[in-house]
Scaffold this motif. Structure first.
Motif, PDB file in Angstrom:
ATOM      1  N   PRO A  94       0.813  -1.226   0.000  1.00  0.00           N
ATOM      2  CA  PRO A  94       0.000   0.000   0.000  1.00  0.00           C
ATOM      3  C   PRO A  94       0.840   1.266   0.000  1.00  0.00           C
ATOM      4  O   PRO A  94       0.499   2.242  -0.664  1.00  0.00           O
ATOM      5  N   PHE A  95       1.955   1.256   0.742  1.00  0.00           N
ATOM      6  CA  PHE A  95       2.809   2.439   0.818  1.00  0.00           C
ATOM      7  C   PHE A  95       3.542   2.672  -0.497  1.00  0.00           C
ATOM      8  O   PHE A  95       3.679   3.797  -0.964  1.00  0.00           O
ATOM      9  N   ILE A  96       4.021   1.597  -1.100  1.00  0.00           N
ATOM     10  CA  ILE A  96       4.747   1.726  -2.370  1.00  0.00           C
ATOM     11  C   ILE A  96       3.829   2.284  -3.457  1.00  0.00           C
ATOM     12  O   ILE A  96       4.208   3.184  -4.210  1.00  0.00           O
ATOM     13  N   TYR A  97       2.598   1.783  -3.518  1.00  0.00           N
ATOM     14  CA  TYR A  97       1.691   2.228  -4.564  1.00  0.00           C
ATOM     15  C   TYR A  97       1.100   3.607  -4.274  1.00  0.00           C
ATOM     16  O   TYR A  97       0.857   4.392  -5.193  1.00  0.00           O
ATOM     17  N   SER A  98       0.843   3.909  -3.004  1.00  0.00           N
ATOM     18  CA  SER A  98       0.182   5.178  -2.684  1.00  0.00           C
ATOM     19  C   SER A  98       1.147   6.357  -2.639  1.00  0.00           C
ATOM     20  O   SER A  98       0.796   7.473  -3.019  1.00  0.00           O
ATOM     21  N   MET A  99       2.401   6.135  -2.185  1.00  0.00           N
ATOM     22  CA  MET A  99       3.340   7.241  -2.040  1.00  0.00           C
ATOM     23  C   MET A  99       3.695   7.867  -3.385  1.00  0.00           C
ATOM     24  O   MET A  99       3.966   9.066  -3.466  1.00  0.00           O
ATOM     25  N   ARG A 100       3.725   7.093  -4.453  1.00  0.00           N
ATOM     26  CA  ARG A 100       4.091   7.594  -5.769  1.00  0.00           C
ATOM     27  C   ARG A 100       2.878   7.713  -6.694  1.00  0.00           C
ATOM     28  O   ARG A 100       3.034   7.828  -7.904  1.00  0.00           O
ATOM     29  N   ASN A 101       1.690   7.660  -6.114  1.00  0.00           N
ATOM     30  CA  ASN A 101       0.481   7.703  -6.926  1.00  0.00           C
ATOM     31  C   ASN A 101      -0.393   8.869  -6.466  1.00  0.00           C
ATOM     32  O   ASN A 101      -0.983   8.830  -5.387  1.00  0.00           O
ATOM     33  N   ARG A 102      -0.469   9.905  -7.284  1.00  0.00           N
ATOM     34  CA  ARG A 102      -1.221  11.103  -6.911  1.00  0.00           C
ATOM     35  C   ARG A 102      -2.719  10.828  -6.831  1.00  0.00           C
ATOM     36  O   ARG A 102      -3.421  11.436  -6.009  1.00  0.00           O
ATOM     37  N   ASP A 103      -3.219   9.916  -7.657  1.00  0.00           N
ATOM     38  CA  ASP A 103      -4.650   9.600  -7.630  1.00  0.00           C
ATOM     39  C   ASP A 103      -5.051   8.953  -6.303  1.00  0.00           C
ATOM     40  O   ASP A 103      -6.071   9.310  -5.711  1.00  0.00           O
ATOM     41  N   ILE A 104      -4.235   8.001  -5.845  1.00  0.00           N
ATOM     42  CA  ILE A 104      -4.526   7.333  -4.567  1.00  0.00           C
ATOM     43  C   ILE A 104      -4.426   8.319  -3.417  1.00  0.00           C
ATOM     44  O   ILE A 104      -5.287   8.365  -2.525  1.00  0.00           O
ATOM     45  N   LYS A 105      -3.352   9.125  -3.412  1.00  0.00           N
ATOM     46  CA  LYS A 105      -3.185  10.103  -2.335  1.00  0.00           C
ATOM     47  C   LYS A 105      -4.328  11.113  -2.331  1.00  0.00           C
ATOM     48  O   LYS A 105      -4.812  11.516  -1.271  1.00  0.00           O
ATOM     49  N   GLY A 106      -4.772  11.513  -3.519  1.00  0.00           N
ATOM     50  CA  GLY A 106      -5.898  12.445  -3.593  1.00  0.00           C
ATOM     51  C   GLY A 106      -7.184  11.825  -3.077  1.00  0.00           C
ATOM     52  O   GLY A 106      -7.958  12.473  -2.371  1.00  0.00           O
ATOM     53  N   ALA A 107      -7.416  10.558  -3.395  1.00  0.00           N
ATOM     54  CA  ALA A 107      -8.622   9.863  -2.928  1.00  0.00           C
ATOM     55  C   ALA A 107      -8.614   9.695  -1.413  1.00  0.00           C
ATOM     56  O   ALA A 107      -9.651   9.798  -0.760  1.00  0.00           O
ATOM     57  N   LEU A 108      -7.425   9.433  -0.841  1.00  0.00           N
ATOM     58  CA  LEU A 108      -7.319   9.253   0.608  1.00  0.00           C
ATOM     59  C   LEU A 108      -7.522  10.566   1.362  1.00  0.00           C
ATOM     60  O   LEU A 108      -7.978  10.566   2.509  1.00  0.00           O
ATOM     61  N   ARG A 109      -7.194  11.708   0.705  1.00  0.00           N
ATOM     62  CA  ARG A 109      -7.343  13.007   1.366  1.00  0.00           C
ATOM     63  C   ARG A 109      -8.759  13.538   1.277  1.00  0.00           C
ATOM     64  O   ARG A 109      -9.130  14.451   2.022  1.00  0.00           O
ATOM     65  N   LYS A 110      -9.542  13.012   0.357  1.00  0.00           N
ATOM     66  CA  LYS A 110     -10.894  13.532   0.162  1.00  0.00           C
ATOM     67  C   LYS A 110     -11.754  13.312   1.395  1.00  0.00           C
ATOM     68  O   LYS A 110     -11.715  12.266   2.027  1.00  0.00           O
ATOM     69  N   LYS A 111     -12.543  14.316   1.715  1.00  0.00           N
ATOM     70  CA  LYS A 111     -13.477  14.207   2.834  1.00  0.00           C
ATOM     71  C   LYS A 111     -14.859  13.847   2.296  1.00  0.00           C
ATOM     72  O   LYS A 111     -15.266  14.332   1.232  1.00  0.00           O
ATOM     73  N   PRO A 112     -15.592  13.023   3.024  1.00  0.00           N
ATOM     74  CA  PRO A 112     -16.938  12.669   2.548  1.00  0.00           C
ATOM     75  C   PRO A 112     -17.856  13.881   2.522  1.00  0.00           C
ATOM     76  O   PRO A 112     -17.821  14.710   3.432  1.00  0.00           O
ATOM     77  N   VAL A 113     -18.662  13.988   1.474  1.00  0.00           N
ATOM     78  CA  VAL A 113     -19.578  15.109   1.357  1.00  0.00           C
ATOM     79  C   VAL A 113     -20.911  14.728   2.008  1.00  0.00           C
ATOM     80  O   VAL A 113     -21.551  13.740   1.626  1.00  0.00           O
ATOM     81  N   ILE A 114     -21.344  15.535   3.003  1.00  0.00           N
ATOM     82  CA  ILE A 114     -22.592  15.258   3.720  1.00  0.00           C
ATOM     83  C   ILE A 114     -23.698  16.100   3.120  1.00  0.00           C
ATOM     84  O   ILE A 114     -23.627  17.350   3.109  1.00  0.00           O
ATOM     85  N   LYS A 115     -24.699  15.463   2.577  1.00  0.00           N
ATOM     86  CA  LYS A 115     -25.805  16.176   1.959  1.00  0.00           C
ATOM     87  C   LYS A 115     -26.898  16.409   2.972  1.00  0.00           C
ATOM     88  O   LYS A 115     -27.183  15.572   3.823  1.00  0.00           O
ATOM     89  N   ASP A 116     -27.529  17.567   2.847  1.00  0.00           N
ATOM     90  CA  ASP A 116     -28.646  17.892   3.746  1.00  0.00           C
ATOM     91  C   ASP A 116     -29.884  17.075   3.379  1.00  0.00           C
ATOM     92  O   ASP A 116     -30.112  16.809   2.221  1.00  0.00           O
TER      93      ASP A 116
END
Length: 307
Positions: free
Chosen positions: A285-307
């Protein structure tokens, strides 16, 4: 004292040493690596599942690899941890056979998935205009399903050959799991058929994905070297460093252990076994995520709470 001809109903997994201080250190190390492996690979699976931008063939294969890595590590480490907590080194005959069965399956699936991921990169670089058409959903599913069928048939053959053997009172396995080659040496039955299968059909299943990986990267680098700009070459090569690192760790460790005479099995082989059964699933997981901007971006995303 047991007589030499008494049939053994269990095996003794001796682990690494008989010193309690060292065993405590190994227990803590294995527990930590097991937790990191499960949590890290689960994060990869969740990131890919929750982000629609990652619903592509490459990340579909990566999610499958993470799932297999969780299972692969769970085959050996939990048993070693439980034995330490209970103060026992024993593994019953059915437990040992089951452990070898799943160890073979997930180990071979790791190799096949690494090969499939390499093929995906080959198509992306060598046939970019036809990538979407070639890597359709049906083909992606088949590229995962067919290896599952092959590995199950392969493992079933070896386990059925192993089950027919008789194991005598000398039942000590100098490892923390039921290593198939070490267990085979403990049999007091004729193991000729097992040896023939291990040295013919076994390497065929193991080396086929490895040869596919080497061939795919040969085509990839041939294509990359024809690129006119140095920037294009660096960009193409950078996308493969993570995958090549995983391939090197996995196949390097296995080749170091099993592609040599079993009589020469040593402490270095035990360390190599730890690398491909415990360390590689943990660091993937570290090897693939550290050099992968898509994975890092997905992990940083916060869930959107709809009203």
């Amino acid at each position: 004292m047991d007589s030499p001809d008494q049939t053994a109903t269990e095996f003794l997994l001796l682990g690494f040493s008989g010193k309690s201080e060292q065993e405590e250190v190994v227990f803590g190390m294995f527990l930590g690596m097991c937790m990191v492996t499960i949590s890290g690979n689960l994060l990869i699976i969740l990131a890919i599942s929750c982000d629609p931008h990652l619903h592509t063939p490459m990340y579909y294969f990566l999610a499958n690899l993470s799932s297999v890595d969780i299972c692969f590590s769970s085959v050996t480490v939990p048993k070693a941890l439980v034995n330490h907590v209970l103060g026992s080194k024993s593994a019953s005959h059915p437990e040992c056979m089951a452990q070898m069965y799943f160890l073979f399956i997930f180990g071979n699936m790791d190799g096949f998935l690494l090969s499939v991921m390499t093929y995906d990169r080959y198509v992306a670089i060598c046939h970019p205009l036809h990538y979407t058409m070639m890597m359709r959903l049906r083909l992606c599913v088949l590229l995962v399903a067919i290896p599952w069928v092959i590995t199950n048939l392969h493992v079933l053959l070896h386990i059925l050959l192993m089950v027919r053997l008789t194991f005598c009172s000398h039942n000590a396995v100098h490892h923390f799991f039921c290593d198939p080659y070490l267990v085979l040496k403990l049999s007091c039955s004729d193991t000729f058929i097992n040896d023939v299968a291990a040295f013919t059909e076994g390497p065929l299943i193991f080396l086929t994905p490895f040869i596919c990986i080497v061939a795919s990267y040969a085509y990839i680098y041939t294509k990359v070297l024809k690129m006119p700009s140095a920037h294009g070459i660096r960009k193409a090569l950078s996308t493969h460093r993570s995958h090549l690192t995983v391939v090197y760790l996995f196949y390097g460790a296995i080749l170091g252990v099993y592609m040599q005479p079993s009589s020469s099995y040593s402490l270095q082989d035990t360390v190599a076994s730890i690398i491909f059964t415990v360390v590689t699933p943990m660091v993937n997981p570290f090897i693939y995520s550290m050099r992968n901007r898509d994975i890092k971006g997905a992990l940083r995303k916060k869930p959107v709470i709809k009203d």
